[in-house]
Design an enzyme around this catalytic site. Structure first.
Site, PDB file in Angstrom:
ATOM      1  N   MET A   7       0.866  -1.178   0.000  1.00 63.97           N
ATOM      2  CA  MET A   7       0.000   0.000   0.000  1.00 63.97           C
ATOM      3  C   MET A   7       0.905   1.231   0.000  1.00 63.97           C
ATOM      4  SD  MET A   7      -3.158   0.784   2.609  1.00 63.97           S
ATOM      5  CE  MET A   7      -2.190   0.337   4.038  1.00 63.97           C
TER       6      MET A   7
ATOM      7  N   ARG B 296      -6.175  -1.536   9.161  1.00 62.62           N
ATOM      8  CA  ARG B 296      -6.431  -1.008  10.507  1.00 62.62           C
ATOM      9  C   ARG B 296      -6.926  -2.099  11.441  1.00 62.62           C
ATOM     10  NH1 ARG B 296      -8.981   5.031   9.027  1.00 62.62           N
ATOM     11  NH2 ARG B 296      -6.930   5.984   8.711  1.00 62.62           N
TER      12      ARG B 296
ATOM     13  N   TYR C 297       1.163   3.717  12.595  1.00 66.94           N
ATOM     14  CA  TYR C 297       0.890   3.438  11.181  1.00 66.94           C
ATOM     15  C   TYR C 297      -0.549   3.011  10.936  1.00 66.94           C
ATOM     16  CZ  TYR C 297       2.696  -1.437  12.075  1.00 66.94           C
ATOM     17  OH  TYR C 297       2.977  -2.684  12.539  1.00 66.94           O
ATOM     18  N   GLU C 298      -0.942   3.140   9.679  1.00 66.51           N
ATOM     19  CA  GLU C 298      -2.332   2.978   9.236  1.00 66.51           C
ATOM     20  C   GLU C 298      -3.260   3.984   9.924  1.00 66.51           C
ATOM     21  OE1 GLU C 298      -2.125   1.333   6.810  1.00 66.51           O
ATOM     22  OE2 GLU C 298      -0.462  -0.020   7.176  1.00 66.51           O
ATOM     23  N   GLY C 299      -2.728   5.131  10.266  1.00 64.45           N
ATOM     24  CA  GLY C 299      -3.509   6.180  10.897  1.00 64.45           C
ATOM     25  C   GLY C 299      -3.250   6.227  12.386  1.00 64.45           C
TER      26      GLY C 299
END
Length: 613
Positions: free
Chosen positions: A175, A312, A453-455
């Site tokens: 990604m 997530r 990571y991933e927000g």
């Protein structure tokens, strides 16, 4: 010195043991595995089959992945002079075995070569991979996200070309969002994609923080890349998604492969997850990497969020897995380390650390939160299965609303707990925990990235408040609160005084959550800054209360089984004890968090941009 060496050797050799009994309990009594087996397509998925899958996964996690965890931390991934990435010793053989035994496509459709198992079963196994070796587990996790995005948004040609190989694990997926000048601000990305008139694009730009962006474990790497076309509007409305493979072929037999214009230019030197190569990827240095549009132009952000939500949820499971590993190491050390005499006893014999009150408190705090996180994640995974497979549209929609609401909580709350639990693991070890050889420090270092990571947690909290609660005027969370109150009624109706007390404290926590939701709904439109100041405390509040709800349900189930004389009474009593500790030491924080949420945040609003001191 001799004793220290013996302790270090024993801790270093300690391997992960999957907590199968607790997982089975959560699946059966909280996630309602029996109802999942009744869904179309899952009729053959019995409890017995699930137990067999878990048993084999536990063996692979303990015997193959766990011994590589310290190896990956010590050796890391290396970029050689040819631009190839060498993974740590044992990684390649472990990955090949992972794919050959069918673990890679566990929840993927059988039509694509997967096993077709429910998401809730996959979630249990994914926790095992992360508990055994989080750095390794990141590779298949990102590939599953690519499978999800292409499966929903890809053209039939892209699906035919890539999905089968991704499901089998012969190819891996990545990604590619972040750029040097644009972290979470995707509106600022500059990577561009120029149409070539033949259906392909030339992609040029640089992406950073790309997990498994380059490695030698698979024949090909399928990069999903966010980029802008020449006429794209500014901001997030002008982002498109492209498949950019590491290797290209003409697709006609005999197939000839050629390297695409994609290069790993460096690997990041990180605090933790050393075994996972985190790459800086350059696209198009020699004229443009060949890419293919996924779905429609300028709708890439929505497609990427399909992959993002997969990731997530996966990172939430990673947080649970690492926390479990940290707890197991701390518990083992506390059992074996002889230190001091036991408080309140006349005898002067030296005892194990676990006999000291504060060590017991720390271990209980670690364990009960892990059980709560696991339960909430598995209930959410079960809702994913219902949202996907239930024959009634209204039921699918209601469960999807639950999933959308809970993903930021599973991700944000579980990972914040993970960092604290791993830190407590170091604390249980005392000075030994600060020594790398014990392994406790690695869990803390590995845990630290999970909240980022991933927000980040702040992004998860803003999403929870702004998109998942305010947007539907609290409808989805209102249904959740109603279900929590049903559990309160059940607890309050029991004969056992400690269950009644749990019900009383859960009721107070649910009311605190309800008042916080009311505040957000009443103030977000007029004062979004005020509610966003409180978004992270609210996420913690919601997580704590949702976890307490699941622990209350667990206590009810365990109490019933005890009365019926079923299952292991020692395990069931420990389950009730864990729920009691959670209620008394974790759930009671709900009131103070609700007070923070409903406070107007005057101090934060008045803060200037100048240094505070």
């Amino acid at each position: 010195d001799v004793y220290k060496r013996q302790v270090l050797e024993g801790l270093t050799m300690m391997e992960y043991v999957a907590p199968q009994k607790d997982m089975q309990f959560a699946l059966k009594y909280l996630a309602n595995m029996a109802s999942i087996s009744e869904l179309p397509g899952f009729e053959e998925i019995s409890i017995e089959l699930t137990d067999a899958v878990m048993e084999e996964a536990a063996k692979y996690a303990a015997e193959v992945l766990s011994p590589l965890n310290a190896v990956g931390d010590r050796e890391g991934a290396r970029l050689d002079m040819n631009g190839d990435v060498q993974t740590a010793t044992g990684w390649l053989a472990a990955y090949r075995q992972f794919c050959e035994t069918g673990w890679h496509g566990l929840a993927a459709p059988k039509t694509l070569g997967g096993q077709g198992l429910p998401q809730v079963v996959s979630a249990v196994v994914d926790e095992m991979w992360n508990g055994a070796n989080a750095s390794f587990a990141l590779a298949p996790m990102l590939t599953r996200g690519a499978i999800a995005a292409l499966g929903i948004a890809g053209s039939e040609a892209l699906k035919a070309r890539y999905l089968g190989k991704l499901v089998s694990g012969e190819w891996s997926g990545t990604m590619n969002l972040t750029e040097p000048q644009a972290g979470s601000d995707l509106a600022a990305i500059r990577t561009r994609a120029t149409p070539q008139g033949d259906g392909s694009y030339r992609v040029q730009g640089q992406k950073i923080f790309i997990t498994y962006g380059e490695h030698g474990m698979t024949e090909n790497i399928v990069h999903l890349v966010l980029a802008r076309t020449p006429d794209a509007p500014e901001g997030v409305k002008g982002i498109s998604l492209f498949v950019v493979p590491k290797f290209l072929s003409d697709g006609e037999p005999p197939i000839e492969w050629r390297r695409n214009d994609v290069r790993c230019v460096s690997l990041e030197h990180k605090l933790g997850i050393h075994g996972s190569p985190t790459a800086v990827m350059s696209f198009g240095d020699q004229g443009g990497a060949v890419g293919y549009l996924v779905g429609e132009e300028n709708k890439g952000l929505g497609y990427m969020f399909i992959m993002m939500n997969e990731a997530r949820f996966g990172i939430g499971l990673q947080g649970i897995g690492i926390a479990e590993r940290a707890y197991q190491r701390a518990w083992t050390y506390a059992q074996e380390r002889i230190q001091g005499t036991e408080a309140g006893r006349q005898v002067t014999d030296r005892v194990a650390l676990i006999r000291h009150p504060d060590v017991r408190r720390m271990l209980l705090s670690m364990s009960c939160r892990i059980e709560a996180m696991r339960a909430l994640a598995l209930v959410t995974a079960a809702a994913m299965d219902v949202a996907h497979a239930h024959p009634q549209l209204s039921v699918r929609q209601e469960n999807q609303a639950w999933v959308d609401l809970m993903i930021p909580v599973v991700k944000g709350w579980s990972t914040e707990n993970c960092v604290d639990i791993a830190s407590l693991g170091v604390q249980v070890h005392g000075g030994m925990g600060f020594i790398e050889e014990t392994g406790a420090a690695q869990h803390l270092r590995d845990a630290r990235i999970t909240t980022i990571y991933e927000g980040t947690t702040g992004i998860q909290a803003a999403d929870l408040v702004g998109r998942k609660i305010v947007r539907d005027q609290g409808e989805a969370i209102g249904r959740v609160i109603a279900r929590m109150r049903e559990a309160v009624c059940l607890l309050s109706a029991q004969d056992d005084p400690q269950l009644v007390d749990m019900g009383k404290k859960l009721a107070q926590a649910v009311e605190a959550l309800g008042s916080a939701v009311g505040f957000l709904l009443g103030h977000h439109k007029q004062s979004p800054q005020v509610t966003l100041f409180a978004s992270v405390p609210f996420l913690e509040l919601f997580g704590i209360v949702a976890g307490g709800w699941q622990m209350g349900r667990a206590a009810l189930a365990a109490s019933k089984l005890l009365r019926l004389g079923e299952d292991d009474p020692v395990f069931l009593k420990a389950k009730i004890l864990s729920a009691r500790f959670y209620t008394d030491h974790v759930l009671v924080r709900a009131a103070s968090l609700a007070s923070i949420v409903t406070d107007p945040a005057v101090a934060v609003s008045a803060m200037s941009d100048d240094p505070l001191h």
